[in-house]
Design an enzyme around this catalytic site. Structure first.
Site, mmCIF file in Angstrom:
data_model
loop_
_atom_site.group_PDB
_atom_site.id
_atom_site.type_symbol
_atom_site.label_atom_id
_atom_site.label_comp_id
_atom_site.label_asym_id
_atom_site.label_seq_id
_atom_site.Cartn_x
_atom_site.Cartn_y
_atom_site.Cartn_z
ATOM 1 C CG HIS A 1 56.484 63.669 26.329
ATOM 2 N ND1 HIS A 1 57.531 64.126 26.004
ATOM 3 C CD2 HIS A 1 55.298 64.447 26.387
ATOM 4 C CE1 HIS A 1 57.972 65.097 25.832
ATOM 5 N NE2 HIS A 1 56.887 66.152 25.232
ATOM 6 C CE LYS B 1 23.949 50.051 39.181
ATOM 7 N NZ LYS B 1 23.107 51.374 38.891
ATOM 8 N N GLY C 1 20.530 60.803 33.160
ATOM 9 C CA GLY C 1 22.063 60.926 33.973
ATOM 10 C C GLY C 1 23.012 60.994 33.544
ATOM 11 N NE ARG C 2 23.993 57.352 28.103
ATOM 12 C CZ ARG C 2 23.002 56.781 28.775
ATOM 13 N NH1 ARG C 2 23.087 56.506 29.907
ATOM 14 N NH2 ARG C 2 22.070 56.171 28.034
ATOM 15 C CD GLU D 1 25.786 54.321 30.995
ATOM 16 O OE1 GLU D 1 25.872 54.603 32.069
ATOM 17 O OE2 GLU D 1 25.040 55.779 31.741
ATOM 18 C CE LYS E 1 15.882 59.571 35.095
ATOM 19 N NZ LYS E 1 16.131 59.561 33.515
ATOM 20 C CD GLU F 1 26.886 52.345 43.464
ATOM 21 O OE1 GLU F 1 27.979 51.631 42.745
ATOM 22 O OE2 GLU F 1 26.279 52.941 44.041
#
Length: 512
Positions: free
Chosen positions: A375, A485, A259-260, A345, A200, A206
């Site tokens: 399982h 961060k 973003g999400r 978030e 964005k 990263e």
């Protein structure tokens, strides 16, 4: 008489707690009342409503009286007003002074925002088509570099929709761990690989570090102009230009898209590249169908709002600290990861919109894929001491071409788990006793095509928003992400001292 928010919560807390079996035995119409179907329109140009999604909350403890009191809470919380503000493009993110206009990307929202989104989407379509038609040479692979919402949404959609001969082979890389990037390198031919850099701000450390490593890999592999292989997906196009991307290969999106919530924007470029434009558009159309329903339906008839009623009954009234999601479909294996970010978030907050202490907010979202999870973790669901509401998600149509027995067994297991959680089984042997009365909801899709997938994701977006409004919190900021961060940046710059444990770890890793 209109209640205050506190009065509405207090009234909800007074409800008795009948067992699920009692609720079914007392009401022969329970399934009809608590299972609702959302019809979807097939075909890009419209058509008959002959596909859809069934949402079944009959195995939860919701009752007609509870729904009535939750409707009173929604009124006290100003839900209708907040919903109208969101669709009108007004500010609903007060801490950052922003609107939240992800629905405009699907054609539902403020007219001017929809028009802007249409123009940006047409730009993205032209670039996607050019890539598919060979304008950039032969392209077989795309490495999509992002993190958080810039990666989780595309990874989920590509994994769900592009399994059958993708138009272009897409690899989504988010982890700064170089092992993840090397895995993508091993699967791609640099001579036929393009790169999408999704950020964005176009400053995410990263993402930009990974992007630089991709460019180095291309250069080391003999590609003459690595930067010429980059498509930038960003709300800060000027930063992408400064980084070296030609403006003709920058696909912007609006600052008002979080973003999400961004896979519908240019962040969805790798989805369109993988599945083709028609399926990407169908995904948008499915989401728009849910948008229209969420905008127009009221009270208990509003399916995302009804889901929020169930969520809050368990998290706020009954004290459940987690919510489990199990996809009985391999194509949705990444859905629990996607929902973790979307829900935790968005609603992992401790203060109200006004900055006052909030009550319990988002539960921990977790889950897996059936039947594998049966399982692994279902022992705790059936006989553990925690109250954990469960969502089961499945598709009537199979995603494979093998013997029909595969899908039959899959669906039988999905439905059997919900039945077993509710009914339990009494035994005089305490080790073999299943208490039952454990709630679950089932989301059953007719088929997991692109339209249904888009509707499923949009449903969860609106469910998250509805939860936030009822809890009086802001689902559109994420300041908690920033603190780690900041400290990482301080470590990188050096010159600061930290706690003894952190200093010892830095020294042990050769960083101190």
């Amino acid at each position: 008489m209109t209640l205050t928010r506190d009065e509405a919560w207090n009234k909800l807390a007074l409800h008795t707690d009948p067992t699920l079996e009692d609720l079914f035995s007392e009401d022969s119409d329970r399934v009809e009342k608590f299972a609702k179907r959302l019809e979807l329109t097939t075909g890009l140009a419209g058509g008959d409503a002959d596909c859809g999604i069934l949402f079944d909350w009959s195995k939860t403890h919701l009752t007609e009286d509870l729904l009535t009191d939750f409707e009173a809470l929604a009124e006290a919380a100003g839900f209708d007003d907040m919903r109208e503000k969101m669709f009108a493009g007004e500010m609903v993110n007060p801490t950052e002074g922003r609107a939240a206009e992800h629905t405009a990307l699907r054609g539902v929202g403020l007219d001017t925002s929809v028009e802007e989104a249409d123009a940006l989407r047409e730009r993205m379509k032209l670039l996607t088509t050019a890539l598919h038609e060979g304008a950039f040479g032969e392209i077989k692979h795309l490495i999509h570099v992002g993190i958080g919402g810039s990666a989780l949404g595309p990874a989920l959609a590509v994994d769900a929709l592009a399994r059958d001969l993708p138009v272009v082979d897409v690899h989504v890389v988010s982890n700064i761990d170089g092992v993840a990037l090397e895995e993508a390198f091993a699967a791609c031919d640099p001579a036929t690989t393009f790169v999408a850099v999704a950020s964005k701000t176009f400053t995410t450390i990263e993402t930009m570090t990974n992007a630089q490593s991709v460019l180095k890999w291309l250069a080391d592999s003999g590609v003459d102009d690595p930067t010429g292989r980059v498509i930038a997906l960003t709300a800060a196009p000027e930063k992408a230009v400064e980084w070296g991307v030609d403006e003709t290969r920058i696909l912007p999106f609006a600052e008002s898209v979080g973003g999400r919530y961004s896979l519908w924007s240019s962040i969805g470029f790798p989805i369109a590249v993988a599945v083709g434009w028609d399926d990407f558009q169908a995904m948008l159309d499915g989401a728009a169908r849910v948008d229209a329903h969420f905008r127009d339906a009221n009270g208990r008839e509003n399916l995302p709002l009804r889901a929020a009623f169930a969520d809050l009954f368990y998290s706020r009234i009954k004290g459940a600290q987690t919510r489990a999601v199990f996809a009985y479909d391999e194509r949705l294996r990444l859905l629990p990861d996607y929902l973790q970010q979307l829900e935790m978030e968005s609603n992992g907050k401790s203060v109200t919109v006004d900055g006052h202490p909030a009550g319990p907010t988002a539960p921990i979202t977790w889950g897996g894929v059936g039947t594998d999870a049966q399982h692994a973790v279902f022992q705790l669901l059936h006989q553990g001491t925690h109250l954990i509401p469960v969502d089961f998600i499945a598709s009537v149509e199979a995603g494979d071409t093998l013997d029909a027995a595969h899908h039959t067994i899959l669906l039988m297991n999905c439905f059997a788990q919900g039945a077993a959680l509710m009914a339990g089984k009494h035994s005089d042997d305490p080790h073999r006793n299943y208490p039952g009365n454990r709630p679950s909801a089932t989301i059953l899709c007719d088929d997991l095509d692109a339209m249904t997938f888009g509707a499923l994701v949009a449903f969860h977006e609106h469910r998250t928003f509805a939860n936030a409004v009822l809890m009086d919190i802001n689902p559109f900021d994420q300041f908690g992400v920033e603190l780690g961060k900041e400290i990482a940046n301080k470590i990188e710059k050096g010159g600061e001292r930290f706690d003894a444990s952190t200093e010892a770890l830095l020294k042990a890793a050769g960083l101190g």
